[in-house]
Design a protein around this motif. Sequence first.
Motif, PDB file in Angstrom:
ATOM      1  N   MET A 164       9.643 -26.510  -0.634  1.00 31.52           N
ATOM      2  CA  MET A 164       9.977 -26.158  -2.020  1.00 31.52           C
ATOM      3  C   MET A 164      10.126 -24.649  -2.105  1.00 31.52           C
ATOM      4  SD  MET A 164      10.202 -26.652  -5.404  1.00 31.52           S
ATOM      5  CE  MET A 164       9.448 -28.161  -5.992  1.00 31.52           C
ATOM      6  N   GLY A 165      11.277 -24.214  -2.581  1.00 27.57           N
ATOM      7  CA  GLY A 165      11.476 -22.792  -2.834  1.00 27.57           C
ATOM      8  C   GLY A 165      11.098 -22.486  -4.267  1.00 27.57           C
ATOM      9  N   PHE A 166      10.273 -21.505  -4.443  1.00 25.64           N
ATOM     10  CA  PHE A 166       9.772 -21.147  -5.779  1.00 25.64           C
ATOM     11  C   PHE A 166      10.375 -19.794  -6.113  1.00 25.64           C
ATOM     12  CE2 PHE A 166       7.463 -21.743  -9.389  1.00 25.64           C
ATOM     13  CZ  PHE A 166       6.247 -21.105  -9.510  1.00 25.64           C
ATOM     14  N   ILE A 167      11.359 -19.817  -6.999  1.00 28.78           N
ATOM     15  CA  ILE A 167      12.170 -18.619  -7.225  1.00 28.78           C
ATOM     16  C   ILE A 167      11.896 -18.017  -8.593  1.00 28.78           C
ATOM     17  CG2 ILE A 167      14.534 -17.722  -7.312  1.00 28.78           C
ATOM     18  CD1 ILE A 167      15.409 -20.204  -5.775  1.00 28.78           C
ATOM     19  N   GLY A 168      11.849 -16.720  -8.610  1.00 25.12           N
ATOM     20  CA  GLY A 168      11.730 -16.013  -9.884  1.00 25.12           C
ATOM     21  C   GLY A 168      11.695 -14.532  -9.592  1.00 25.12           C
ATOM     22  N   GLN A 169      12.036 -13.759 -10.569  1.00 24.91           N
ATOM     23  CA  GLN A 169      12.013 -12.322 -10.338  1.00 24.91           C
ATOM     24  C   GLN A 169      10.575 -11.814 -10.458  1.00 24.91           C
ATOM     25  OE1 GLN A 169      13.860  -9.986 -13.466  1.00 24.91           O
ATOM     26  NE2 GLN A 169      13.807 -11.719 -14.839  1.00 24.91           N
ATOM     27  N   ASN A 170      10.402 -10.519 -10.236  1.00 30.03           N
ATOM     28  CA  ASN A 170       9.063  -9.923 -10.351  1.00 30.03           C
ATOM     29  C   ASN A 170       8.519 -10.120 -11.755  1.00 30.03           C
ATOM     30  OD1 ASN A 170       9.341  -9.057  -7.770  1.00 30.03           O
ATOM     31  ND2 ASN A 170       9.737  -6.921  -8.266  1.00 30.03           N
ATOM     32  N   GLY A 171       7.297 -10.572 -11.827  1.00 30.10           N
ATOM     33  CA  GLY A 171       6.675 -10.756 -13.132  1.00 30.10           C
ATOM     34  C   GLY A 171       6.952 -12.094 -13.774  1.00 30.10           C
ATOM     35  N   ALA A 172       7.604 -12.994 -13.035  1.00 33.91           N
ATOM     36  CA  ALA A 172       7.973 -14.287 -13.615  1.00 33.91           C
ATOM     37  C   ALA A 172       6.787 -15.249 -13.712  1.00 33.91           C
ATOM     38  CB  ALA A 172       9.084 -14.921 -12.789  1.00 33.91           C
ATOM     39  N   GLY A 173       5.838 -15.095 -12.794  1.00 33.66           N
ATOM     40  CA  GLY A 173       4.684 -16.010 -12.795  1.00 33.66           C
ATOM     41  C   GLY A 173       4.508 -16.743 -11.476  1.00 33.66           C
ATOM     42  N   LYS A 174       5.240 -16.352 -10.461  1.00 31.95           N
ATOM     43  CA  LYS A 174       5.137 -17.053  -9.157  1.00 31.95           C
ATOM     44  C   LYS A 174       3.745 -16.894  -8.563  1.00 31.95           C
ATOM     45  CE  LYS A 174       8.378 -14.762  -6.991  1.00 31.95           C
ATOM     46  NZ  LYS A 174       8.727 -13.775  -8.018  1.00 31.95           N
ATOM     47  N   THR A 175       3.273 -15.648  -8.511  1.00 27.04           N
ATOM     48  CA  THR A 175       1.984 -15.389  -7.880  1.00 27.04           C
ATOM     49  C   THR A 175       0.846 -16.007  -8.681  1.00 27.04           C
ATOM     50  OG1 THR A 175       2.800 -13.366  -6.843  1.00 27.04           O
ATOM     51  CG2 THR A 175       0.428 -13.547  -7.107  1.00 27.04           C
ATOM     52  N   THR A 176       0.943 -15.974  -9.991  1.00 25.33           N
ATOM     53  CA  THR A 176      -0.099 -16.596 -10.825  1.00 25.33           C
ATOM     54  C   THR A 176      -0.166 -18.092 -10.547  1.00 25.33           C
ATOM     55  OG1 THR A 176       0.265 -14.952 -12.558  1.00 25.33           O
ATOM     56  CG2 THR A 176      -0.918 -16.935 -13.181  1.00 25.33           C
ATOM     57  N   THR A 177       0.990 -18.711 -10.426  1.00 25.36           N
ATOM     58  CA  THR A 177       1.035 -20.152 -10.118  1.00 25.36           C
ATOM     59  C   THR A 177       0.415 -20.409  -8.750  1.00 25.36           C
ATOM     60  OG1 THR A 177       3.092 -20.313 -11.376  1.00 25.36           O
ATOM     61  CG2 THR A 177       2.543 -22.164  -9.952  1.00 25.36           C
ATOM     62  N   ILE A 178       0.824 -19.624  -7.777  1.00 25.95           N
ATOM     63  CA  ILE A 178       0.314 -19.818  -6.413  1.00 25.95           C
ATOM     64  C   ILE A 178      -1.182 -19.532  -6.351  1.00 25.95           C
ATOM     65  CG2 ILE A 178       0.366 -18.743  -4.118  1.00 25.95           C
ATOM     66  CD1 ILE A 178       3.408 -18.870  -4.315  1.00 25.95           C
ATOM     67  N   ASN A 179      -1.629 -18.501  -7.034  1.00 26.04           N
ATOM     68  CA  ASN A 179      -3.067 -18.201  -7.046  1.00 26.04           C
ATOM     69  C   ASN A 179      -3.868 -19.344  -7.665  1.00 26.04           C
ATOM     70  OD1 ASN A 179      -2.731 -15.733  -5.827  1.00 26.04           O
ATOM     71  ND2 ASN A 179      -2.843 -14.546  -7.702  1.00 26.04           N
TER      72      ASN A 179
END
Lengths: 272, 301
Positions: free
Chosen positions: B37-52
């Motif tokens: 699964m590729g999880f795409i978004g620009q900086n500040g989109a919420g990718k790291t928060t989701t992964i954390n």
Amino acid sequence: MLSLIYRELHLTRKTLVTCLLVYGLFALLTDLFALSMQVGNLAKYCSAEDLSAQLPMVPTAAIFGYFILLVTAPEAIFQVLGVDFKTPWLKYALSSPRTIREHIGAKYLAYLLMTGCAFLLGFLHLIIACALSGQGIPDGMLFLFFVSAMLVMMVSSIFLPIAYALQNMDFVNALFAIPVILLTLAYVLSAINFFIFTHHEDAEILDYVQHIFQKLQALTSAPFFNILKPLALLIAMLLIIGSYFLSVSILDKRRLIKGGTKGVTQKKGGNL
Amino acid sequence: MEAPAYENAIEIKDLTKRYDGFTLDHVSFNVPSGSIMGFIGQNGAGKTTTINSILGIIKKDEGTIKILGLDHEKQETEIKNQIAAVFDELPFAEDLNAKQLGKILRGVFPTWDEAIFQSYLDRFQLPSKKKFSQFSKGMKMKLQIASALSHHAKLLVMDEATTGLDPVVRNEFLDLFLEFIQEENHSILMSSHITSDLEKVADYVTFIDCGQILITGMKDEILDNHGVIKCSKADFAQIDPKDYVAARLTDFGAEVMVSDRHLASKNYSGLVLDKTTLEEIMLFYVSAGRNDHSKTFSTIS
């Protein structure tokens, strides 16, 4: 847990080796001085009275060296904490199967191990140095060694949770320097009191220092302190255990706040 | 080979996390077992928060997460024994070397396999006695991947792991991920804004922006369904706003992103309709969202 303790000790090895080298040099000089009282120049050229006046310098020097070892232990752990906060290690640790308790527990156990080794090494050297100078271990020395270790442990038990709360080791190190300086001053003053005022009653320049010590001695002879002395170990252990649980709680709570530890908080303009 | 007992490696439902100034807002998506699964978004989109949240680094405010069929909170240790995390920075102290790291991780992961770790070190040509401070960025990432793949993890979660790497090294990693996924019960969730990498290897993609999921689904389907109409401004005026996602107006004309390419090709047969890329899809969706939902935005050429 053993591998985590190995990590702590490995990352502090440079600090510990440097400390041991400095301590070793200091101990060697102390031992040479002690030996000279028996077979060296001091024995040859000093009167019995003068020799007797110099004797307290040996255990005093041993305490100084011991203090170097004691203070190195928390500093070494703070150094590892600094590395933990600068890298994403805590993030990695939180995502690993080992619990927060195990990660923090390893740090505390490594610290206790270092302190225990400092105590043993310091006391062993005291025995050797006193033997070399032809004197027995002065009364109260073992207790003094013991209380010194407890004091440093008590102070460190306050600073470890602060470190986890702030995650700014520069500030913690600066703060920790205050009790270290105070304790160093206490040792210096005790040494001065020990062999200047014990054996040179006519020294006027440090009358003020003697006055402070007389006050301190009066205080520590009070009934309250007489009860506290045997409880020193228990108090220190309770503080360390309390400090451990507080550190665990702080790190755990940060999971509820801004993305956990500093390694995971929002970088300015960076990823969320 | 035994089929996994769960359909999805990761199931996220209504995941919410609130910060000052940002909210991960009821995020829901699944990572099917055996897929990338590729999880795409620009900086500040919420990718790291989701992964954390998935990795248990932060605690969610609301929602449910299931990983490998297990409850995220009740079976945390069991989950963490089976997942591997790879971050954008090396989490290991730079004073260590690979041999020492192996000793440490042996005690961290019960399923640690030193032989596999050594084989990856040999494969990546990583010296086992050199300090990490002397490693290049690519070597550090190879080391992370080697350690992640050395404890028989079933799920690999990567947060911007390929960012900052040169194309050769990135390509090496993509091959490695495809190799990892050969096992039926192995899955990968990788966040990235390098969409070209995800186009090469991802089976599924999820777009996130401002803490909300924009699209999630099969990569090929998303690419097949979306398209870009290139036309004049006059022609653009004839296109029904309901038929497009967003439009970019330039001095020379308009580029219009449609989410149903086949329908658009029927309705606007006279106009040029091109296939699109994940990057374009992200740009159009994000830009439209930033322009007060007016669906059109301008670029000065």
